[in-house]
Design a protein around this motif. Sequence first.
Motif, short mmCIF file in Angstrom:
data_model
loop_
_atom_site.label_atom_id
_atom_site.label_comp_id
_atom_site.label_asym_id
_atom_site.label_seq_id
_atom_site.Cartn_x
_atom_site.Cartn_y
_atom_site.Cartn_z
N ASP A 1 -24.37 -11.22 90.33
CA ASP A 1 -23.86 -11.91 89.16
C ASP A 1 -24.55 -11.34 87.92
OD1 ASP A 1 -22.27 -13.71 87.80
OD2 ASP A 1 -23.70 -15.35 87.97
N ILE A 2 -23.76 -10.79 87.00
CA ILE A 2 -24.31 -10.13 85.82
C ILE A 2 -23.93 -10.92 84.57
CG2 ILE A 2 -24.26 -8.04 84.41
CD1 ILE A 2 -23.82 -6.47 86.92
N ALA A 3 -24.91 -11.19 83.71
CA ALA A 3 -24.68 -11.88 82.45
C ALA A 3 -24.50 -10.87 81.33
CB ALA A 3 -25.88 -12.80 82.13
N ALA A 4 -23.92 -11.29 80.23
CA ALA A 4 -23.75 -10.42 79.07
C ALA A 4 -25.12 -9.95 78.59
CB ALA A 4 -23.04 -11.17 77.95
N GLY A 5 -25.22 -8.66 78.29
CA GLY A 5 -26.47 -8.08 77.81
C GLY A 5 -27.46 -7.74 78.91
N GLU A 6 -27.12 -8.00 80.15
CA GLU A 6 -28.04 -7.81 81.27
C GLU A 6 -27.73 -6.51 82.01
OE1 GLU A 6 -29.70 -10.98 84.38
OE2 GLU A 6 -27.55 -10.69 84.51
N THR A 7 -28.77 -5.88 82.55
CA THR A 7 -28.63 -4.71 83.40
C THR A 7 -29.28 -5.03 84.74
OG1 THR A 7 -28.72 -3.21 81.49
CG2 THR A 7 -29.17 -2.25 83.66
N ARG A 8 -28.55 -4.78 85.83
CA ARG A 8 -29.05 -5.06 87.18
C ARG A 8 -29.08 -3.76 87.98
NH1 ARG A 8 -28.08 -10.79 87.70
NH2 ARG A 8 -29.30 -10.80 89.60
N TYR A 9 -29.91 -3.72 89.02
CA TYR A 9 -30.11 -2.52 89.83
C TYR A 9 -29.87 -2.86 91.30
CZ TYR A 9 -32.14 -0.87 85.54
OH TYR A 9 -32.31 -0.54 84.23
N VAL A 10 -29.05 -2.04 91.95
CA VAL A 10 -28.69 -2.27 93.34
C VAL A 10 -28.95 -1.00 94.14
CG1 VAL A 10 -26.78 -2.79 94.91
CG2 VAL A 10 -26.97 -3.99 92.72
N GLU A 11 -29.67 -1.17 95.24
CA GLU A 11 -29.98 -0.05 96.13
C GLU A 11 -29.04 -0.07 97.33
OE1 GLU A 11 -34.16 1.10 97.31
OE2 GLU A 11 -33.43 0.22 99.17
N VAL A 12 -28.42 1.06 97.61
CA VAL A 12 -27.64 1.24 98.82
C VAL A 12 -28.46 2.17 99.71
CG1 VAL A 12 -25.49 2.12 99.80
CG2 VAL A 12 -25.46 0.92 97.61
N ALA A 13 -29.03 1.61 100.75
CA ALA A 13 -29.94 2.37 101.61
C ALA A 13 -29.25 2.76 102.92
CB ALA A 13 -31.18 1.55 101.90
N MET A 14 -29.69 3.85 103.48
CA MET A 14 -29.26 4.27 104.81
C MET A 14 -30.37 3.91 105.78
SD MET A 14 -26.27 5.66 104.53
CE MET A 14 -26.03 6.79 105.87
N LEU B 1 -27.93 2.25 116.12
CA LEU B 1 -27.77 2.68 117.51
C LEU B 1 -26.81 3.85 117.63
CD1 LEU B 1 -28.53 2.19 120.43
CD2 LEU B 1 -26.68 0.51 120.57
N TRP B 2 -25.68 3.80 116.90
CA TRP B 2 -24.66 4.83 117.02
C TRP B 2 -24.65 5.80 115.85
CZ3 TRP B 2 -23.50 4.66 121.79
CH2 TRP B 2 -23.44 3.46 122.46
N GLY B 3 -25.44 5.54 114.85
CA GLY B 3 -25.48 6.41 113.68
C GLY B 3 -26.06 5.66 112.50
N PRO B 4 -26.14 6.30 111.35
CA PRO B 4 -26.73 5.64 110.18
C PRO B 4 -25.88 4.47 109.71
CG PRO B 4 -25.85 7.78 109.58
CD PRO B 4 -25.71 7.66 111.06
N ARG B 5 -26.55 3.45 109.23
CA ARG B 5 -25.90 2.24 108.72
C ARG B 5 -26.36 2.03 107.29
NH1 ARG B 5 -23.78 -1.00 112.51
NH2 ARG B 5 -24.28 -2.92 111.43
#
Length: 145
Positions: free
Chosen positions: A100-113, A117-121
């Motif tokens: 949830d982002i408010a006006a004037g706000e900057t957020r940071y999201v990490e997408v990690a590998m 068991l069968w491969g990267p998730r």
Amino acid sequence: MIRIVLTTTLTMALAACAGVPMADPQADQEGKRFDPPAQGAGAIYVYRPGWMALAKTVDVGVAGGYGAALAANTYFRLEGPPGPIDIVCKTDNTAERQVDIAAGETRYVEVAMNGGLWGPRCSISEVPADQGQAAVLRAKRVTPR
């Protein structure tokens, strides 16, 4: 032996970036200034750190139809109206998160590998600004589609 390992690692890193549309260097530098979003808007940085599954890209979708393929150590920045933003990553699995982002706000999201068991998730987590900015400074900007 060390030279072979270093050469292989460098080759794999370049191959990983070659598979995604990279932004021009000026756009990359603009993103690394961490300018505040436009009046009445919010901003989000989505990045992928590290070397796990180096040659594999992660497809990331953001509400509103935006998305990008992220290779290791790449990021993108989006601005838009405040409110909840749905983020989805897809590899051998699908992970979802809402930020949830408010006006004037900057957020940071990490997408990690992560190893699976069968491969990267993939996994998605929101991180503090200092952690997100440090990761973005080490990364290269991609062009969202």
